[in-house]
Scaffold this motif. Structure first.
Motif, PDB file in Angstrom:
ATOM      1  N   ASN A  18      40.893 -25.977   8.221  1.00 17.05           N
ATOM      2  CA  ASN A  18      40.757 -26.950   9.310  1.00 17.05           C
ATOM      3  C   ASN A  18      40.722 -26.253  10.673  1.00 17.05           C
ATOM      4  O   ASN A  18      40.504 -26.888  11.696  1.00 17.05           O
ATOM      5  CB  ASN A  18      41.948 -27.916   9.268  1.00 17.05           C
ATOM      6  N   TRP A  29      34.564 -26.656   9.190  1.00 21.08           N
ATOM      7  CA  TRP A  29      33.745 -27.500  10.073  1.00 21.08           C
ATOM      8  C   TRP A  29      32.606 -26.729  10.727  1.00 21.08           C
ATOM      9  O   TRP A  29      31.712 -27.324  11.332  1.00 21.08           O
ATOM     10  CB  TRP A  29      34.623 -28.178  11.130  1.00 21.08           C
ATOM     11  N   ARG A  30      32.603 -25.416  10.637  1.00 24.49           N
ATOM     12  CA  ARG A  30      31.443 -24.652  11.147  1.00 24.49           C
ATOM     13  C   ARG A  30      30.231 -24.824  10.235  1.00 24.49           C
ATOM     14  O   ARG A  30      29.110 -24.470  10.595  1.00 24.49           O
ATOM     15  CB  ARG A  30      31.769 -23.165  11.259  1.00 24.49           C
ATOM     16  N   ARG A  78      27.247 -26.593   8.870  1.00 31.10           N
ATOM     17  CA  ARG A  78      26.380 -27.678   9.376  1.00 31.10           C
ATOM     18  C   ARG A  78      25.452 -28.189   8.275  1.00 31.10           C
ATOM     19  O   ARG A  78      24.370 -28.690   8.532  1.00 31.10           O
ATOM     20  CB  ARG A  78      25.533 -27.166  10.549  1.00 31.10           C
ATOM     21  N   LYS A 117      35.664 -30.789   2.836  1.00 32.05           N
ATOM     22  CA  LYS A 117      35.670 -31.578   4.079  1.00 32.05           C
ATOM     23  C   LYS A 117      36.259 -32.964   3.820  1.00 32.05           C
ATOM     24  O   LYS A 117      37.065 -33.475   4.596  1.00 32.05           O
ATOM     25  CB  LYS A 117      34.242 -31.728   4.622  1.00 32.05           C
ATOM     26  N   LEU A 144      39.421 -34.916   5.417  1.00 30.70           N
ATOM     27  CA  LEU A 144      39.294 -36.198   6.141  1.00 30.70           C
ATOM     28  C   LEU A 144      40.132 -37.295   5.515  1.00 30.70           C
ATOM     29  O   LEU A 144      40.729 -38.102   6.208  1.00 30.70           O
ATOM     30  CB  LEU A 144      37.816 -36.636   6.153  1.00 30.70           C
TER      31      LEU A 144
END
Ligand code: SF4
Ligand code: F3S
Ligand code: FES
Length: 232
Positions: free
Chosen positions: A192, A198-199, A201, A224, A228
């Motif tokens: 996280n 999160w890098r 894409r 991910k 979440l």
């Protein structure tokens, strides 16, 4: 068949910049790119430097950029590559010499996600049991051979080398979703971080490059989602 090999050469001890070396090789269509590279090294130019071990798709040491795509040289047949084959080192890691890159940053990222079983409970007398369904959840990500073809084909990694990268996330996935492991929370916290999952894409280069056909982008998506929705 006659094959022209264009190999990116670079010896930092004497070359100012990389250059393309060109070699002609007589080969069978069913020979692999690795066989052609061996031929060059053994019969034409012994200074050519490459890394390989098993020569059968298991050790992961001969990932290279072949005709612009990351592949294992030992799994790439010449008949599928055309009459001119370009061979370069994988991108984003420092070149030590010719096709050999420094894998230390890659393995540091691998270690950062704690790729081992975390379970402080005393082990049962025989084994930690797991159902077929529980095993199935992370079966795909157990197939990784740590070749780095995925991470070094990822534009997010090219843009920022600190990105943990798809290979490390695959390894994290393998343990996060293992019902016997208790370290999912720690690993998810690590992933996280700003240079974590999160890098990604969702560019899919990693999935296309994987010689083990692991559904990497899907595994990253599951990590991910776990972050979440706290499904762990
Ligand atoms: Fe290689 Fe696939 Fe593992 Fe990435 S996930 S390191 S491409 S085997
Ligand atoms: Fe990179 Fe694969 Fe994500 S190519 S951006 S890690 S889907
Ligand atoms: Fe081991 Fe190609 S040499 S995977």
């Amino acid at each position: 068949m006659r094959v022209k090999l264009r190999i990116k050469r670079f010896n930092p001890e004497k070359d100012e910049a990389p250059y393309w070396g060109e070699y002609e090789v007589e080969a069978e269509p069913t020979d692999r790119v690795l066989d052609a590279l061996h031929y060059v090294k053994w019969y034409q130019d012994g200074t050519l430097t490459l890394r390989r071990s098993c020569a059968m798709g298991i050790c992961g040491s001969d990932a290279m950029r072949i005709n612009g795509v990351n592949r294992l040289a030992c799994k790439s047949l010449l008949r599928d590559m055309g009459s001119t084959v370009t061979v370069e080192p994988i991108l984003g890691l420092p070149v030590i010499k010719d096709l050999v890159v420094d894998m230390a940053p890659f393995f540091a990222q691998y270690r950062s996600v704690m790729p081992w079983l975390i379970n402080e409970e005393a082990p049962p007398a025989r084994e930690r049991l797991q159902s077929i369904e529980e095993r199935e959840v992370f079966d795909d990500t157990t197939k990784c051979i740590l070749c780095a073809a995925c991470t070094t084909s990822c534009p997010s990694f090219w843009a920022k080398g600190e990105y943990v990268g798809p290979a490390a996330i695959v390894q994290a996935h393998r343990f996060i979703f293992d019902s016997r492991d208790h370290g999912a929370g720690q690993r998810l916290e690590i992933l996280n971080e700003p240079d974590g999952v999160w890098r990604c894409r969702t560019i899919f280069n990693c999935t296309n490059a994987c010689p083990r056909e692991i559904e990497i982008t899907r595994a990253i998506g599951e990590v991910k989602k776990a972050l979440l929705f706290s499904r762990i």
